[in-house]
Design a protein around this motif. Sequence first.
Motif, PDB file in Angstrom:
ATOM      1  N   GLY A  25      27.001  49.709   0.840  1.00  0.00           N
ATOM      2  CA  GLY A  25      26.968  48.704   1.891  1.00  0.00           C
ATOM      3  C   GLY A  25      28.328  48.314   2.408  1.00  0.00           C
ATOM      4  N   ASN A  26      29.370  48.626   1.648  1.00  0.00           N
ATOM      5  CA  ASN A  26      30.722  48.223   2.019  1.00  0.00           C
ATOM      6  C   ASN A  26      31.510  49.428   2.506  1.00  0.00           C
ATOM      7  N   VAL A  27      32.652  49.191   3.118  1.00  0.00           N
ATOM      8  CA  VAL A  27      33.523  50.281   3.559  1.00  0.00           C
ATOM      9  C   VAL A  27      34.218  50.891   2.343  1.00  0.00           C
ATOM     10  N   HIS A  28      34.291  52.227   2.307  1.00  0.00           N
ATOM     11  CA  HIS A  28      34.955  52.934   1.206  1.00  0.00           C
ATOM     12  C   HIS A  28      35.339  54.315   1.696  1.00  0.00           C
ATOM     13  N   ARG A  29      36.036  55.072   0.866  1.00  0.00           N
ATOM     14  CA  ARG A  29      36.566  56.361   1.309  1.00  0.00           C
ATOM     15  C   ARG A  29      35.469  57.394   1.566  1.00  0.00           C
ATOM     16  N   PHE A  30      34.273  57.173   1.033  1.00  0.00           N
ATOM     17  CA  PHE A  30      33.174  58.109   1.250  1.00  0.00           C
ATOM     18  C   PHE A  30      32.511  57.892   2.611  1.00  0.00           C
ATOM     19  N   ARG A 249      23.647  54.077   2.569  1.00  0.00           N
ATOM     20  CA  ARG A 249      23.139  54.381   3.908  1.00  0.00           C
ATOM     21  C   ARG A 249      22.075  53.373   4.348  1.00  0.00           C
ATOM     22  N   ARG A 250      21.213  53.002   3.422  1.00  0.00           N
ATOM     23  CA  ARG A 250      20.152  52.056   3.779  1.00  0.00           C
ATOM     24  C   ARG A 250      20.714  50.676   4.109  1.00  0.00           C
ATOM     25  N   LEU A 251      21.697  50.234   3.352  1.00  0.00           N
ATOM     26  CA  LEU A 251      22.301  48.934   3.638  1.00  0.00           C
ATOM     27  C   LEU A 251      23.026  48.958   4.974  1.00  0.00           C
TER      28      LEU A 251
END
Length: 285
Positions: A25-30, A249-251
């Motif tokens: 749900g959060n921003v990350h390198r993936f 992806r769902r979040l």
Amino acid sequence: MPKSAEIDAAYREACRLEIEALKPGNVHRFADGHRMSAQQFLDSAEVSASAVCHPGWPVGRRILDAIHATREVVGTNTNLGIVLLCAPLAKAAEASGDDLQRDLADVLGSMNGDDARDVFRAITLANPGGLGEAENDVAEPPRVPLLVAMREATDRDLIARQYVSDFANIFSGGLAAYRTAEKGGETGMWPTVFTYLHFLSEFPDSHVARKHGTATAENVRLEATSIAEKTRAISDEMKRLELLVDFDRRLKAASVNPGTSADLTVATVFTAKLNFVLHNSQVSA
């Protein structure tokens, strides 16, 4: 006593480790998300570090200058919660004591009207949705001490709760989750992931609740509890990643961003790094 360069390095590392961890749900390198990129968060850490960790500065000035620097470079609110949590920790680390939480309590207790003014200005500058609706509106000059304003917000904001509890949720639950993962043999991003899942499953995320309501925040918490249990039970890293990516992806498809849980994660990792530096500084002194 940690040197200012060590505190600065610990802050940058905590921010980097958090953005490199797959936090659903959060921003990350993936995966980027919510019209923000992982690079923006890394840039925010770089430009805010000198203010957050500036030796001798009061907490309020650190927060305000860090948010000014972030807005100039990134142009959006990427790190208000991170800065609100990490600035008092950085100042506490400058003390000569061997108990970071005790020194933090002294820092929080000594914040004055100037700190309150600067913190309110920083919040207004960052412009996070929903934070200006309290009785002590942050868009106005502070009418009460900062800790009083924070206490009035504890029922709806986990970051405010830390200010009036000497960061209890970080020094107890957050650090326990991080250390348990490390002691269990987790490496790389996984101690950070499990710290994030701890917060996401332990509390309805404040940012989610402000944006989508308490029912949605509670539903996310319940699913995070299940995801955390399943992730711990899986030994294969690819299967773990598949589980987390699906949740992520769902979040994001529902525009759900558990930003407060991510902020608490950064502060926990920063605390862990500061405790390590504090211990090793004393040993080498």
